[in-house]
Design a protein around this motif. Structure first.
Motif, PDB file in Angstrom:
ATOM      1  N   HIS A  25       0.893  -1.074  -0.098  1.00 48.90           N
ATOM      2  CA  HIS A  25       0.001  -0.048   0.281  1.00 48.90           C
ATOM      3  C   HIS A  25       0.913   1.191  -0.006  1.00 48.90           C
ATOM      4  CE1 HIS A  25      -3.219   2.829   0.970  1.00 48.90           C
ATOM      5  NE2 HIS A  25      -2.597   3.180   2.141  1.00 48.90           N
ATOM      6  N   THR A  31      -4.901  -1.139  -2.604  1.00 52.70           N
ATOM      7  CA  THR A  31      -6.002  -0.256  -2.090  1.00 52.70           C
ATOM      8  C   THR A  31      -6.853  -0.759  -1.207  1.00 52.70           C
ATOM      9  OG1 THR A  31      -7.534  -0.739  -3.915  1.00 52.70           O
ATOM     10  CG2 THR A  31      -6.005   1.045  -4.388  1.00 52.70           C
ATOM     11  N   ASN A  52      -2.690   3.212   8.273  1.00 50.30           N
ATOM     12  CA  ASN A  52      -2.995   3.435   6.872  1.00 50.30           C
ATOM     13  C   ASN A  52      -4.260   3.824   6.562  1.00 50.30           C
ATOM     14  OD1 ASN A  52       0.137   2.642   5.653  1.00 50.30           O
ATOM     15  ND2 ASN A  52      -0.418   1.097   7.215  1.00 50.30           N
ATOM     16  N   ASP A  54      -5.641   5.302   4.251  1.00 49.29           N
ATOM     17  CA  ASP A  54      -6.315   5.194   2.906  1.00 49.29           C
ATOM     18  C   ASP A  54      -6.434   4.015   2.584  1.00 49.29           C
ATOM     19  OD1 ASP A  54      -6.578   8.139   2.804  1.00 49.29           O
ATOM     20  OD2 ASP A  54      -4.442   8.263   2.049  1.00 49.29           O
ATOM     21  N   GLY A 269      -9.269   2.335  -5.661  1.00 49.18           N
ATOM     22  CA  GLY A 269      -9.602   2.550  -4.571  1.00 49.18           C
ATOM     23  C   GLY A 269     -10.104   1.360  -3.705  1.00 49.18           C
TER      24      GLY A 269
END
Length: 280
Positions: A25, A31, A52, A54, A269
Protein backbone atom coordinates in the motif's frame (compact mmCIF):
# COMPACT_ATOMS: atom_id res chain seq x y z
CA UNK A 1 -15.40 4.25 -16.81
CA UNK A 2 -13.03 1.62 -15.44
CA UNK A 3 -12.65 1.50 -11.67
CA UNK A 4 -10.27 -0.90 -9.96
CA UNK A 5 -9.99 -2.41 -6.49
CA UNK A 6 -6.56 -3.87 -5.76
CA UNK A 7 -7.20 -5.98 -2.69
CA UNK A 8 -4.98 -8.17 -0.52
CA UNK A 9 -6.36 -11.11 1.40
CA UNK A 10 -4.95 -12.38 4.72
CA UNK A 11 -4.22 -9.19 6.64
CA UNK A 12 -3.76 -10.41 10.22
CA UNK A 13 -2.54 -13.87 9.28
CA UNK A 14 1.15 -13.38 10.15
CA UNK A 15 3.87 -10.77 10.48
CA UNK A 16 4.96 -11.50 6.90
CA UNK A 17 1.53 -10.78 5.43
CA UNK A 18 1.01 -7.69 7.57
CA UNK A 19 4.33 -6.20 6.52
CA UNK A 20 3.81 -7.16 2.90
CA UNK A 21 0.36 -5.57 2.77
CA UNK A 22 1.58 -2.37 4.40
CA UNK A 23 4.47 -2.12 1.93
CA UNK A 24 2.21 -2.91 -1.03
CA UNK A 25 0.00 0.00 0.00
CA UNK A 26 2.63 2.54 1.03
CA UNK A 27 5.15 1.78 -1.69
CA UNK A 28 2.83 0.44 -4.37
CA UNK A 29 -0.69 0.35 -5.75
CA UNK A 30 -2.64 -1.71 -3.19
CA UNK A 31 -5.91 -0.01 -2.22
CA UNK A 32 -7.68 -2.48 0.07
CA UNK A 33 -7.11 -5.44 2.38
CA UNK A 34 -9.22 -8.08 4.10
CA UNK A 35 -8.61 -8.80 7.80
CA UNK A 36 -8.71 -12.22 9.51
CA UNK A 37 -9.89 -12.01 13.13
CA UNK A 38 -8.66 -15.29 14.63
CA UNK A 39 -5.05 -15.47 13.52
CA UNK A 40 -1.83 -14.70 15.38
CA UNK A 41 -1.20 -11.49 13.48
CA UNK A 42 -4.62 -9.96 14.12
CA UNK A 43 -3.55 -7.20 16.52
CA UNK A 44 -0.67 -6.18 14.27
CA UNK A 45 -3.03 -6.24 11.30
CA UNK A 46 -5.29 -3.80 13.12
CA UNK A 47 -2.27 -1.57 13.74
CA UNK A 48 -1.47 -1.62 10.03
CA UNK A 49 -5.05 -0.66 9.23
CA UNK A 50 -5.07 2.22 11.71
CA UNK A 51 -1.69 3.51 10.53
CA UNK A 52 -2.86 3.57 6.90
CA UNK A 53 -6.24 5.30 6.78
CA UNK A 54 -6.31 5.32 2.97
CA UNK A 55 -6.20 1.50 2.95
CA UNK A 56 -9.81 0.28 2.83
CA UNK A 57 -10.10 -2.67 5.22
CA UNK A 58 -12.82 -5.30 5.36
CA UNK A 59 -13.46 -8.68 6.96
CA UNK A 60 -11.86 -11.84 5.56
CA UNK A 61 -14.27 -14.38 7.05
CA UNK A 62 -12.36 -17.56 7.89
CA UNK A 63 -14.12 -20.90 8.32
CA UNK A 64 -11.50 -23.32 7.01
CA UNK A 65 -7.73 -23.58 7.20
CA UNK A 66 -7.55 -21.21 10.16
CA UNK A 67 -8.32 -20.41 13.78
CA UNK A 68 -11.84 -19.67 15.02
CA UNK A 69 -12.76 -16.59 17.01
CA UNK A 70 -15.05 -18.56 19.34
CA UNK A 71 -13.59 -21.32 21.53
CA UNK A 72 -13.44 -24.53 19.50
CA UNK A 73 -15.47 -26.33 22.15
CA UNK A 74 -18.45 -24.11 21.31
CA UNK A 75 -18.37 -25.02 17.62
CA UNK A 76 -17.41 -28.72 17.47
CA UNK A 77 -19.06 -29.32 14.10
CA UNK A 78 -16.76 -26.73 12.52
CA UNK A 79 -13.45 -27.61 14.17
CA UNK A 80 -10.83 -30.34 14.56
CA UNK A 81 -9.36 -31.77 17.74
CA UNK A 82 -6.43 -29.37 17.43
CA UNK A 83 -8.82 -26.42 17.81
CA UNK A 84 -8.49 -25.25 14.21
CA UNK A 85 -11.25 -25.17 11.64
CA UNK A 86 -11.85 -28.27 9.59
CA UNK A 87 -9.91 -28.41 6.32
CA UNK A 88 -12.33 -30.68 4.45
CA UNK A 89 -14.39 -27.96 2.80
CA UNK A 90 -16.65 -30.34 0.90
CA UNK A 91 -17.31 -32.42 4.00
CA UNK A 92 -18.01 -29.40 6.15
CA UNK A 93 -20.22 -27.98 3.45
CA UNK A 94 -22.29 -31.15 3.56
CA UNK A 95 -22.43 -30.98 7.36
CA UNK A 96 -23.80 -27.46 7.15
CA UNK A 97 -26.41 -28.54 4.62
CA UNK A 98 -27.80 -31.40 6.72
CA UNK A 99 -27.21 -30.39 10.33
CA UNK A 100 -29.26 -27.70 12.05
CA UNK A 101 -26.83 -27.74 14.98
CA UNK A 102 -23.89 -27.11 12.65
CA UNK A 103 -25.73 -24.21 11.04
CA UNK A 104 -26.36 -22.70 14.48
CA UNK A 105 -22.64 -22.98 15.24
CA UNK A 106 -21.89 -21.34 11.88
CA UNK A 107 -24.16 -18.40 12.64
CA UNK A 108 -22.50 -17.93 16.03
CA UNK A 109 -18.95 -18.02 14.64
CA UNK A 110 -19.71 -15.67 11.76
CA UNK A 111 -21.35 -13.23 14.18
CA UNK A 112 -18.30 -13.47 16.48
CA UNK A 113 -15.91 -12.62 13.63
CA UNK A 114 -18.03 -9.67 12.54
CA UNK A 115 -18.23 -8.49 16.15
CA UNK A 116 -14.50 -8.77 16.67
CA UNK A 117 -13.87 -6.69 13.57
CA UNK A 118 -16.33 -4.05 14.75
CA UNK A 119 -14.71 -3.94 18.19
CA UNK A 120 -11.55 -2.58 16.55
CA UNK A 121 -13.39 0.61 15.64
CA UNK A 122 -12.32 0.24 12.01
CA UNK A 123 -14.85 1.03 9.30
CA UNK A 124 -15.68 -2.25 7.55
CA UNK A 125 -15.35 -1.52 3.85
CA UNK A 126 -16.35 -4.99 2.63
CA UNK A 127 -16.67 -8.68 3.45
CA UNK A 128 -15.39 -11.78 1.72
CA UNK A 129 -14.25 -15.23 2.80
CA UNK A 130 -11.05 -17.24 2.95
CA UNK A 131 -10.95 -19.59 -0.06
CA UNK A 132 -14.20 -17.94 -1.21
CA UNK A 133 -16.13 -20.23 1.12
CA UNK A 134 -19.03 -17.78 1.16
CA UNK A 135 -20.11 -19.34 -2.12
CA UNK A 136 -21.68 -22.00 0.12
CA UNK A 137 -25.34 -20.93 0.47
CA UNK A 138 -25.50 -21.31 4.25
CA UNK A 139 -22.27 -19.37 4.73
CA UNK A 140 -23.39 -16.65 2.34
CA UNK A 141 -26.68 -16.26 4.20
CA UNK A 142 -24.99 -16.14 7.60
CA UNK A 143 -22.41 -13.61 6.42
CA UNK A 144 -24.92 -11.29 4.77
CA UNK A 145 -27.11 -11.27 7.89
CA UNK A 146 -24.26 -10.76 10.35
CA UNK A 147 -22.65 -8.04 8.25
CA UNK A 148 -25.78 -5.90 8.02
CA UNK A 149 -24.69 -2.35 7.31
CA UNK A 150 -21.48 -3.33 5.50
CA UNK A 151 -21.97 -1.97 1.98
CA UNK A 152 -19.89 -4.30 -0.19
CA UNK A 153 -18.83 -7.90 -0.70
CA UNK A 154 -16.82 -10.01 -3.11
CA UNK A 155 -18.49 -12.36 -5.56
CA UNK A 156 -15.62 -14.43 -7.02
CA UNK A 157 -16.54 -14.74 -10.68
CA UNK A 158 -13.56 -14.43 -13.01
CA UNK A 159 -14.19 -14.08 -16.77
CA UNK A 160 -11.96 -16.68 -18.34
CA UNK A 161 -11.38 -14.66 -21.50
CA UNK A 162 -9.52 -11.99 -19.50
CA UNK A 163 -7.04 -14.54 -18.20
CA UNK A 164 -6.71 -16.32 -21.55
CA UNK A 165 -5.97 -12.97 -23.23
CA UNK A 166 -2.71 -13.06 -21.26
CA UNK A 167 -2.10 -16.82 -21.12
CA UNK A 168 -3.95 -19.02 -23.59
CA UNK A 169 -3.33 -22.13 -21.47
CA UNK A 170 -4.33 -20.62 -18.13
CA UNK A 171 -6.29 -23.03 -15.89
CA UNK A 172 -10.04 -22.60 -15.70
CA UNK A 173 -11.82 -21.59 -12.52
CA UNK A 174 -15.24 -23.11 -13.15
CA UNK A 175 -16.74 -19.83 -14.32
CA UNK A 176 -19.56 -21.63 -16.13
CA UNK A 177 -20.87 -22.86 -12.75
CA UNK A 178 -19.87 -19.92 -10.58
CA UNK A 179 -21.34 -17.14 -12.72
CA UNK A 180 -25.05 -18.09 -12.41
CA UNK A 181 -24.69 -18.69 -8.66
CA UNK A 182 -22.96 -15.34 -8.24
CA UNK A 183 -25.90 -13.73 -10.03
CA UNK A 184 -28.23 -15.26 -7.45
CA UNK A 185 -26.02 -14.07 -4.59
CA UNK A 186 -25.81 -10.61 -6.13
CA UNK A 187 -29.60 -10.33 -6.10
CA UNK A 188 -29.79 -11.56 -2.51
CA UNK A 189 -27.10 -9.11 -1.45
CA UNK A 190 -28.86 -6.24 -3.22
CA UNK A 191 -32.00 -6.88 -1.18
CA UNK A 192 -29.86 -6.28 1.91
CA UNK A 193 -28.28 -3.14 0.49
CA UNK A 194 -24.96 -4.76 -0.47
CA UNK A 195 -23.16 -4.42 -3.80
CA UNK A 196 -20.27 -6.30 -5.39
CA UNK A 197 -17.68 -5.68 -8.10
CA UNK A 198 -18.65 -6.72 -11.60
CA UNK A 199 -15.84 -9.25 -11.77
CA UNK A 200 -12.74 -10.53 -9.96
CA UNK A 201 -9.35 -11.22 -11.53
CA UNK A 202 -6.72 -13.29 -9.76
CA UNK A 203 -8.46 -16.61 -9.16
CA UNK A 204 -6.59 -18.55 -11.85
CA UNK A 205 -3.33 -16.92 -10.72
CA UNK A 206 -3.96 -17.14 -6.99
CA UNK A 207 -0.62 -16.95 -5.23
CA UNK A 208 1.15 -16.30 -8.54
CA UNK A 209 -0.20 -12.93 -9.69
CA UNK A 210 3.08 -11.61 -11.08
CA UNK A 211 3.84 -8.16 -12.44
CA UNK A 212 3.88 -9.55 -15.98
CA UNK A 213 0.42 -11.04 -15.55
CA UNK A 214 -0.91 -7.84 -14.00
CA UNK A 215 0.58 -5.70 -16.76
CA UNK A 216 -0.82 -8.12 -19.31
CA UNK A 217 -4.39 -8.11 -18.06
CA UNK A 218 -4.78 -4.40 -17.28
CA UNK A 219 -5.38 -3.31 -20.91
CA UNK A 220 -8.11 -5.94 -21.29
CA UNK A 221 -10.23 -4.91 -18.30
CA UNK A 222 -13.63 -3.59 -19.41
CA UNK A 223 -15.62 -0.72 -17.99
CA UNK A 224 -17.21 -1.15 -14.60
CA UNK A 225 -15.63 -2.24 -11.33
CA UNK A 226 -12.99 -4.97 -11.32
CA UNK A 227 -11.39 -6.38 -8.20
CA UNK A 228 -7.85 -7.68 -8.62
CA UNK A 229 -6.94 -9.77 -5.62
CA UNK A 230 -3.53 -10.68 -4.25
CA UNK A 231 -1.64 -12.37 -1.43
CA UNK A 232 1.42 -10.18 -0.82
CA UNK A 233 3.89 -11.02 1.94
CA UNK A 234 7.56 -10.43 2.53
CA UNK A 235 8.25 -14.17 2.26
CA UNK A 236 6.54 -17.55 2.39
CA UNK A 237 6.91 -20.45 4.76
CA UNK A 238 5.21 -18.83 7.75
CA UNK A 239 2.56 -20.66 9.82
CA UNK A 240 -0.66 -20.66 7.82
CA UNK A 241 1.03 -19.95 4.49
CA UNK A 242 -0.20 -21.75 1.40
CA UNK A 243 2.32 -24.22 -0.05
CA UNK A 244 3.77 -23.01 -3.32
CA UNK A 245 2.45 -19.45 -3.15
CA UNK A 246 4.86 -16.82 -4.43
CA UNK A 247 4.04 -14.26 -1.76
CA UNK A 248 7.11 -12.13 -2.39
CA UNK A 249 6.41 -12.19 -6.12
CA UNK A 250 2.95 -10.75 -5.57
CA UNK A 251 4.41 -8.03 -3.33
CA UNK A 252 6.90 -7.27 -6.10
CA UNK A 253 4.03 -6.98 -8.60
CA UNK A 254 2.20 -4.47 -6.46
CA UNK A 255 5.30 -2.33 -5.97
CA UNK A 256 6.58 -2.54 -9.54
CA UNK A 257 7.04 0.98 -11.05
CA UNK A 258 5.73 -0.30 -14.38
CA UNK A 259 2.43 -1.20 -12.74
CA UNK A 260 2.16 2.23 -11.11
CA UNK A 261 2.76 3.83 -14.50
CA UNK A 262 0.15 1.62 -16.18
CA UNK A 263 -2.40 2.62 -13.54
CA UNK A 264 -1.76 6.35 -13.81
CA UNK A 265 -5.08 8.08 -14.37
CA UNK A 266 -7.14 4.94 -13.66
CA UNK A 267 -9.65 5.26 -10.83
CA UNK A 268 -8.75 2.88 -8.00
CA UNK A 269 -9.62 2.53 -4.33
CA UNK A 270 -11.51 0.42 -1.83
CA UNK A 271 -14.76 -1.38 -2.46
CA UNK A 272 -16.97 1.42 -1.19
CA UNK A 273 -15.07 4.16 -3.00
CA UNK A 274 -15.29 2.32 -6.30
CA UNK A 275 -18.75 0.78 -6.02
CA UNK A 276 -20.51 3.62 -4.20
CA UNK A 277 -18.48 6.71 -5.08
CA UNK A 278 -21.19 9.10 -3.95
CA UNK A 279 -21.24 7.49 -0.51
CA UNK A 280 -17.49 7.27 0.02
Amino acid sequence: MRRLILNADDLGLAAETNEGIERAHREGVLTAASLMTGEAGFEEGVRVARANPDLAVGLHLTLTDGVPTLPAARIPALTQKNGRFRDDMAGMGLTLAISRAARAELVAEVAAQVARFRETGLVCDHVNAHKHYHLHPNIAAALMRAAAGVPCLRLPWEPGHLVRAVEADAPGTGEWAIRPWCRVLRRRAARLGMVAPDRVVGLAWSGHFTAERLLGVLPHLPEGVTELYFHPATSGGFPGSAPGYDYAGELAALTDPRVAEALAGVARGGYTAMLLPNAA
